[in-house]
Design a protein around this motif. Structure first.
Motif, PDB file in Angstrom:
ATOM      1  N   ILE A  67       0.828  -1.207   0.000  1.00  0.00           N
ATOM      2  CA  ILE A  67       0.000   0.000   0.000  1.00  0.00           C
ATOM      3  C   ILE A  67       0.860   1.254   0.000  1.00  0.00           C
ATOM      4  CG2 ILE A  67      -1.782   1.316   1.221  1.00  0.00           C
ATOM      5  CD1 ILE A  67      -2.800  -1.284   2.411  1.00  0.00           C
ATOM      6  N   GLU A  68       1.818   1.308   0.884  1.00  0.00           N
ATOM      7  CA  GLU A  68       2.650   2.500   1.032  1.00  0.00           C
ATOM      8  C   GLU A  68       3.352   2.918  -0.256  1.00  0.00           C
ATOM      9  OE1 GLU A  68       5.332   4.116   4.664  1.00  0.00           O
ATOM     10  OE2 GLU A  68       6.105   2.307   3.679  1.00  0.00           O
ATOM     11  N   PRO A  69       3.801   2.006  -1.131  1.00  0.00           N
ATOM     12  CA  PRO A  69       4.489   2.432  -2.352  1.00  0.00           C
ATOM     13  C   PRO A  69       3.657   3.355  -3.248  1.00  0.00           C
ATOM     14  CG  PRO A  69       4.923   0.111  -1.951  1.00  0.00           C
ATOM     15  CD  PRO A  69       3.874   0.526  -0.958  1.00  0.00           C
ATOM     16  N   TRP A  70       2.311   3.257  -3.168  1.00  0.00           N
ATOM     17  CA  TRP A  70       1.487   4.105  -4.024  1.00  0.00           C
ATOM     18  C   TRP A  70       0.399   4.889  -3.276  1.00  0.00           C
ATOM     19  CZ3 TRP A  70      -3.623   2.342  -4.010  1.00  0.00           C
ATOM     20  CH2 TRP A  70      -3.821   1.008  -3.614  1.00  0.00           C
ATOM     21  N   PHE A  71       0.230   4.650  -1.973  1.00  0.00           N
ATOM     22  CA  PHE A  71      -0.775   5.401  -1.218  1.00  0.00           C
ATOM     23  C   PHE A  71      -0.327   5.544   0.246  1.00  0.00           C
ATOM     24  CE2 PHE A  71      -5.189   6.623  -0.159  1.00  0.00           C
ATOM     25  CZ  PHE A  71      -5.505   7.354  -1.298  1.00  0.00           C
ATOM     26  N   PRO A  72       0.728   6.328   0.497  1.00  0.00           N
ATOM     27  CA  PRO A  72       1.345   6.391   1.831  1.00  0.00           C
ATOM     28  C   PRO A  72       0.645   7.348   2.799  1.00  0.00           C
ATOM     29  CG  PRO A  72       2.564   7.772   0.321  1.00  0.00           C
ATOM     30  CD  PRO A  72       1.465   7.143  -0.489  1.00  0.00           C
ATOM     31  N   ILE A  73      -0.505   6.951   3.322  1.00  0.00           N
ATOM     32  CA  ILE A  73      -1.261   7.847   4.206  1.00  0.00           C
ATOM     33  C   ILE A  73      -0.982   7.612   5.685  1.00  0.00           C
ATOM     34  CG2 ILE A  73      -3.150   8.205   2.563  1.00  0.00           C
ATOM     35  CD1 ILE A  73      -4.726   6.100   4.267  1.00  0.00           C
ATOM     36  N   ALA A  74      -0.676   6.374   6.082  1.00  0.00           N
ATOM     37  CA  ALA A  74      -0.528   6.034   7.505  1.00  0.00           C
ATOM     38  C   ALA A  74       0.924   6.248   7.941  1.00  0.00           C
ATOM     39  CB  ALA A  74      -0.968   4.605   7.767  1.00  0.00           C
ATOM     40  N   PRO A  89      -3.829  -0.350  20.471  1.00  0.00           N
ATOM     41  CA  PRO A  89      -5.107   0.347  20.637  1.00  0.00           C
ATOM     42  C   PRO A  89      -6.142  -0.113  19.622  1.00  0.00           C
ATOM     43  CG  PRO A  89      -3.273   1.894  20.680  1.00  0.00           C
ATOM     44  CD  PRO A  89      -2.714   0.582  20.235  1.00  0.00           C
ATOM     45  N   LEU A  90      -7.414   0.024  19.972  1.00  0.00           N
ATOM     46  CA  LEU A  90      -8.506  -0.421  19.112  1.00  0.00           C
ATOM     47  C   LEU A  90      -8.464   0.242  17.745  1.00  0.00           C
ATOM     48  CD1 LEU A  90     -11.217  -1.709  18.373  1.00  0.00           C
ATOM     49  CD2 LEU A  90     -12.353   0.072  19.742  1.00  0.00           C
ATOM     50  N   ASP A  91      -8.242   1.566  17.706  1.00  0.00           N
ATOM     51  CA  ASP A  91      -8.286   2.257  16.414  1.00  0.00           C
ATOM     52  C   ASP A  91      -7.164   1.791  15.483  1.00  0.00           C
ATOM     53  OD1 ASP A  91      -6.401   3.415  18.056  1.00  0.00           O
ATOM     54  OD2 ASP A  91      -6.704   5.449  17.311  1.00  0.00           O
ATOM     55  N   VAL A  92      -6.006   1.469  16.042  1.00  0.00           N
ATOM     56  CA  VAL A  92      -4.894   0.962  15.231  1.00  0.00           C
ATOM     57  C   VAL A  92      -5.199  -0.459  14.743  1.00  0.00           C
ATOM     58  CG1 VAL A  92      -2.417   0.489  15.191  1.00  0.00           C
ATOM     59  CG2 VAL A  92      -3.282   2.422  16.525  1.00  0.00           C
ATOM     60  N   GLY A 137     -18.893   6.528  19.446  1.00  0.00           N
ATOM     61  CA  GLY A 137     -18.294   7.850  19.531  1.00  0.00           C
ATOM     62  C   GLY A 137     -16.795   7.870  19.398  1.00  0.00           C
ATOM     63  N   LEU A 138     -16.214   6.816  18.856  1.00  0.00           N
ATOM     64  CA  LEU A 138     -14.766   6.738  18.722  1.00  0.00           C
ATOM     65  C   LEU A 138     -14.320   7.303  17.377  1.00  0.00           C
ATOM     66  CD1 LEU A 138     -14.235   3.119  20.079  1.00  0.00           C
ATOM     67  CD2 LEU A 138     -14.196   5.265  21.364  1.00  0.00           C
ATOM     68  N   ASN A 139     -13.266   8.105  17.410  1.00  0.00           N
ATOM     69  CA  ASN A 139     -12.733   8.674  16.179  1.00  0.00           C
ATOM     70  C   ASN A 139     -11.272   9.038  16.397  1.00  0.00           C
ATOM     71  OD1 ASN A 139     -12.934   9.455  13.517  1.00  0.00           O
ATOM     72  ND2 ASN A 139     -13.609  11.538  13.978  1.00  0.00           N
ATOM     73  N   SER A 140     -10.460   8.884  15.391  1.00  0.00           N
ATOM     74  CA  SER A 140      -9.037   9.213  15.462  1.00  0.00           C
ATOM     75  C   SER A 140      -8.481   9.178  14.059  1.00  0.00           C
ATOM     76  CB  SER A 140      -8.279   8.204  16.338  1.00  0.00           C
ATOM     77  OG  SER A 140      -8.174   6.959  15.668  1.00  0.00           O
ATOM     78  N   PHE A 141      -7.235   9.597  13.888  1.00  0.00           N
ATOM     79  CA  PHE A 141      -6.642   9.536  12.560  1.00  0.00           C
ATOM     80  C   PHE A 141      -6.447   8.095  12.104  1.00  0.00           C
ATOM     81  CE2 PHE A 141      -5.832  13.483  10.502  1.00  0.00           C
ATOM     82  CZ  PHE A 141      -5.975  14.439  11.500  1.00  0.00           C
ATOM     83  N   SER A 142      -6.207   7.182  13.023  1.00  0.00           N
ATOM     84  CA  SER A 142      -6.096   5.778  12.616  1.00  0.00           C
ATOM     85  C   SER A 142      -7.435   5.256  12.092  1.00  0.00           C
ATOM     86  CB  SER A 142      -5.623   4.923  13.801  1.00  0.00           C
ATOM     87  OG  SER A 142      -4.271   5.187  14.090  1.00  0.00           O
ATOM     88  N   ILE A 201      -1.444  16.208   6.747  1.00  0.00           N
ATOM     89  CA  ILE A 201      -1.260  16.486   5.324  1.00  0.00           C
ATOM     90  C   ILE A 201      -1.497  15.239   4.479  1.00  0.00           C
ATOM     91  CG2 ILE A 201       0.477  17.063   3.580  1.00  0.00           C
ATOM     92  CD1 ILE A 201       1.677  19.017   5.630  1.00  0.00           C
ATOM     93  N   MET A 202      -0.867  14.127   4.847  1.00  0.00           N
ATOM     94  CA  MET A 202      -1.022  12.903   4.064  1.00  0.00           C
ATOM     95  C   MET A 202      -2.455  12.379   4.111  1.00  0.00           C
ATOM     96  SD  MET A 202       1.728  12.164   2.421  1.00  0.00           S
ATOM     97  CE  MET A 202       1.931  13.948   2.230  1.00  0.00           C
ATOM     98  N   THR A 203      -3.124  12.577   5.241  1.00  0.00           N
ATOM     99  CA  THR A 203      -4.525  12.154   5.348  1.00  0.00           C
ATOM    100  C   THR A 203      -5.387  12.917   4.353  1.00  0.00           C
ATOM    101  OG1 THR A 203      -4.301  11.589   7.692  1.00  0.00           O
ATOM    102  CG2 THR A 203      -6.523  11.992   6.882  1.00  0.00           C
TER     103      THR A 203
END
Length: 453
Positions: A67-74, A89-92, A137-142, A201-203
């Motif tokens: 994934i990272e070679p063409w869509f490196p968001i994480a 963690p749950l979100d990860v 109600g859970l939210n995060s960048f992950s 930024i990557m997100t």
């Protein structure tokens, strides 16, 4: 009825639905019947079960290799993963479930047997798990990254309107991190809970690319982020303008991703200009010509930055070609008497044929299986370019244009889509759409020539 036959009633359908471990509704019932802390624990246990036999180490390797070679968001995945799922963690863990989803190839065996494929099962589990996290109600960048990868999966496998709906939810979920912050929201970016600049930024770069691509795939509808283009450009300009950093490595993952964002912007502008023109025809033509020139400049830059053997793997170069195809196709059908653009009609036709030939020659070696595709580095966005080229070729053949040359080109493009359909099922959707636009006589000729080759 039980008294008449002397035995108890059994309802097989209901019984099966509660006993089948693949049915995600069970976890939903258990989760929402429990207090919130216990519900969150239930959800995490369910996600960990879905991940088996995956380990955090395998999940990281899958992301970095496919994934990272063409869509490196994480960008922060490695730092957030722990040695075991219990410590993660749950979100990860949800993000890792999405990684498992996107990196799992379709199986022709289960499909031919009439059973749900492994990707389909993981897809339903991931979607239901994300819905439960949202309900809690859970939210995060992950979690946002998990949503992005699920949307990317839907795009890659032609799941519409799911992708169209998912991108809207992803944009809102990202906004919610700023607009509706919560003390109990899962965050792991920095000690004070804020994400790092590169992660933000990557997100947004990932969201921009998907939003614009889905809008282009879905017809004359505006992308969701179009109204905030200026704000987003200010946010991500350090990433999408590599020239601002003189020492930046143009071959790095982030530089290539920045080029993809640039290319998606041009594609969005082209569709906007053509789908929603102003009343001033001259202005519209000038705008199209400006976007064409900019796309050709970016295409030249990309061709110099990327080795020729890797052109097929460049999503940025691919979207530049799509933008030009859209412009040239429109030009072949438009008027040819608009001031300085009076020769645009004939020029567009010449350029269209040239670009179709370039695309065909690029994919031919893979269509004939003389060279295998490295799917770990192959972005699914390329399939849209090949489909668009095949669609234009089909339309021209139906009008009696291009004759044998067009037919040979169409055979190659269709072969390529068939080869790639083993990994990205959106190609099956494209082939069905092409069949609908192909006359029976033309389709029969294509099949006969394919059989003899």
């Amino acid at each position: 009825m039980s008294q008449m036959v002397g035995r108890d009633c059994e309802y097989e359908a209901s019984k099966a639905s509660f006993l089948d471990p693949a049915v995600p509704q069970i976890a939903a019932v258990e989760t929402f019947l429990a207090p919130k802390p216990a519900a969150t624990a239930h959800l995490k246990n369910a996600v960990i079960q879905h991940l088996a036999p995956y380990t955090p180490e395998i999940a990281l390797a899958a992301y970095q290799e496919a994934i990272e070679p063409w869509f490196p968001i994480a960008t922060r995945l490695q730092g957030r993963l722990q040695f075991t799922w219990d410590e993660t963690p749950l979100d990860v863990a949800l993000l890792c479930l999405s990684i498992s989803l996107l990196t799992t190839s379709p199986s022709s065996t289960s499909k031919s047997a009439g059973n749900a494929s492994e990707p389909e099962s993981i897809y339903l589990r991931t979607k239901s798990s994300l819905a439960l996290a949202e309900g809690l109600g859970l939210n995060s960048f992950s979690i946002i990254h998990s949503r992005i990868l699920v949307t990317l999966f839907e795009v890659s496998h032609g799941l519409y309107p799911a992708a169209f709906i998912s991108i809207g939810a992803t944009v809102r979920a990202t906004d919610a991190l700023e607009v509706h912050p919560r003390e109990d929201t899962l965050q792991h970016g920095s000690p004070n809970g804020a994400a790092s600049d590169d992660e933000i930024i990557m997100t947004w770069c990932g969201i921009l690319v998907l939003d614009r691509y889905i809008a282009a795939e879905s017809g004359p509808r505006s992308s969701l982020t179009r109204s905030r283009t200026e704000w987003l450009h200010d946010l991500v300009k350090s990433a999408i303008c590599p020239s601002l950093e003189p020492n930046q490595d143009r071959q790095s993952l982030y530089s290539r991703f920045a080029r993809l964002v640039e290319a998606s912007s041009l594609l969005d502008k082209m569709y906007t200009t053509i789908s929603n023109p102003t009343s001033e025809q001259t202005f519209n033509m000038e705008e199209v010509m400006l976007i064409v020139k900019t796309s050709m400049s970016l295409q030249t830059i990309l061709s110099e930055e990327i080795p020729p053997e890797d052109h097929l793997y460049s999503a940025g170069l691919c979207l530049c070609h799509v933008t030009l195809l859209v412009a040239y196709e429109k030009g072949t059908k438009g008027p040819c008497s608009v001031n300085a653009a009076e020769n645009w009609n004939s020029l567009a036709t010449t350029m269209l044929i040239s670009l179709l030939s370039t695309i065909t020659s690029t994919v031919e070696v893979f269509a004939t299986v003389k060279r295998s595709i490295d799917f770990s580095s192959f972005p699914p966005f390329v399939t849209s370019l090949v489909y668009k080229a095949a669609l234009i070729t089909t339309e021209r053949l139906s009008m009696g244009l291009d004759a044998d040359e067009g037919l040979a080109r169409l055979r190659t493009l269709r072969k390529f889509l068939r080869v790639v359909s083993k990994r990205w099922l959106c190609c099956e959707r494209y082939l069905k759409l092409l069949d609908e636009d192909t006359t029976p006589r033309m389709l029969k000729t294509i099949e006969q020539r394919q059989g003899s080759s």
